[in-house]
Design a protein around this motif. Structure first.
Motif, mmCIF file in Angstrom:
data_model
loop_
_atom_site.group_PDB
_atom_site.id
_atom_site.type_symbol
_atom_site.label_atom_id
_atom_site.label_comp_id
_atom_site.label_asym_id
_atom_site.label_seq_id
_atom_site.Cartn_x
_atom_site.Cartn_y
_atom_site.Cartn_z
ATOM 1 N N GLU A 156 -84.194 8.495 43.169
ATOM 2 C CA GLU A 156 -83.137 7.997 44.056
ATOM 3 C C GLU A 156 -81.809 8.710 43.816
ATOM 4 O O GLU A 156 -80.875 8.558 44.593
ATOM 5 N N GLY A 157 -81.700 9.430 42.713
ATOM 6 C CA GLY A 157 -80.456 10.152 42.430
ATOM 7 C C GLY A 157 -79.285 9.246 42.105
ATOM 8 O O GLY A 157 -78.144 9.535 42.467
ATOM 9 N N ILE A 158 -79.545 8.131 41.447
ATOM 10 C CA ILE A 158 -78.452 7.235 41.075
ATOM 11 C C ILE A 158 -78.315 7.217 39.556
ATOM 12 O O ILE A 158 -79.275 6.958 38.842
ATOM 13 N N ARG A 159 -77.114 7.552 39.081
ATOM 14 C CA ARG A 159 -76.850 7.442 37.638
ATOM 15 C C ARG A 159 -76.336 6.037 37.349
ATOM 16 O O ARG A 159 -75.678 5.432 38.180
ATOM 17 N N GLY B 165 -74.168 13.470 40.249
ATOM 18 C CA GLY B 165 -73.902 12.821 41.529
ATOM 19 C C GLY B 165 -73.531 11.362 41.354
ATOM 20 O O GLY B 165 -73.006 10.957 40.316
ATOM 21 N N PHE B 166 -73.832 10.594 42.387
ATOM 22 C CA PHE B 166 -73.414 9.194 42.491
ATOM 23 C C PHE B 166 -73.713 8.375 41.229
ATOM 24 O O PHE B 166 -74.817 8.435 40.689
ATOM 25 N N GLN B 167 -72.730 7.624 40.775
ATOM 26 C CA GLN B 167 -72.908 6.791 39.568
ATOM 27 C C GLN B 167 -72.546 5.329 39.830
ATOM 28 O O GLN B 167 -71.510 5.039 40.411
ATOM 29 N N VAL B 168 -73.434 4.444 39.387
ATOM 30 C CA VAL B 168 -73.153 3.011 39.443
ATOM 31 C C VAL B 168 -72.748 2.546 38.047
ATOM 32 O O VAL B 168 -73.465 2.787 37.076
ATOM 33 N N ASN B 169 -71.592 1.914 37.942
ATOM 34 C CA ASN B 169 -71.155 1.310 36.685
ATOM 35 C C ASN B 169 -71.372 -0.195 36.781
ATOM 36 O O ASN B 169 -70.839 -0.840 37.686
#
Ligand code: IPE
Ligand code: MG
Length: 210
Positions: free
Chosen positions: A79-82, A112-116
């Protein structure tokens, strides 16, 4: 992500049903934020004050979080989500800590895109930890926060109608644009993200200058 409990109560459901729906909304919104090209999404999942709640509710929220981490660990590379967890992680369960460690290792190989995910997070507690670390190491306070290396938020969205920060990113939000909506978090949609960003784009940001 506020208003889960009231969303459930308004439907005659137990509060936990609201947290479950809220977790679904979070998944959807995270994909949307990635798709529209944002760099970071930071969500307040569980605060240091949320332990005051009934044990059943606390356990349900933490369990939903673990389930999300487990799913993320499986899917994040495709999914390419960090992912990064922010907060005092010590009191979390072994399972949660192991999953956080696993997702952070996987994230290191991605860009790329990162969720904290703010978990057992409180802005004051974070500042106290950071001040201590800063005085011990001589590093800047900002570099000792849990968010070290992450840019300050441009926009803060609070769902659920309350107009306060509730101990969220107190240092980092110094110049963040605030956006409040009465919608309960489980009802929050991609269009609501668009609306908040449209309003953000009309704000004049001067950072204390002219
Ligand atoms: C936000 O919803 C989720 C967490 C705090 C974990 P609430 O549980 O605060 O919902 P309300 O504010 O009672 O409606
Ligand atoms: Mg609330």
């Amino acid at each position: 992500m506020d208003g889960n409990g009231r969303w459930a109560e308004s439907k005659g459901l137990p509060r936990v049903a609201g947290h479950k729906q809220g977790a679904e909304t979070f998944r959807k919104i995270a994909y949307y934020c990635r798709d529209i090209g944002l760099d970071y999404l930071t969500v307040y999942a569980f605060s240091t004050e949320n332990w005051k709640r009934d044990k059943l509710e606390v356990n349900a929220i933490l369990r939903l979080l673990e389930d999300y981490l487990e799913e993320a660990a499986e899917k994040m590379s495709q999914e390419g989500i960090r992912l990064k967890a922010i907060g005092d992680l010590d009191p979390l369960s072994k399972r949660a800590k192991a999953l956080i460690a696993k997702t952070e290792v996987l994230s290191a190989g991605l860009s790329g895109f990162q969720v904290n995910l703010c978990v057992n997070y409180g802005g004051r507690g974070e500042l106290v930890r950071a001040a201590k670390l800063s005085s011990e190491t001589g590093r800047d306070v900002a570099d000792c926060l849990d968010t070290a290396g992450i840019p300050d938020p441009d926009l803060l969205i609070r769902a659920g109608g309350e107009k306060r920060l509730s101990n969220f990113l107190l240092w980092q939000c110094a110049y963040t644009e605030l956006y409040f909506t009465d919608k309960f978090w489980p009802d929050f949609t991609d269009a609501d993200v668009d609306e908040a960003i449209a309003e953000f784009n009309c704000r004049s940001r001067r950072f204390g200058g002219l």
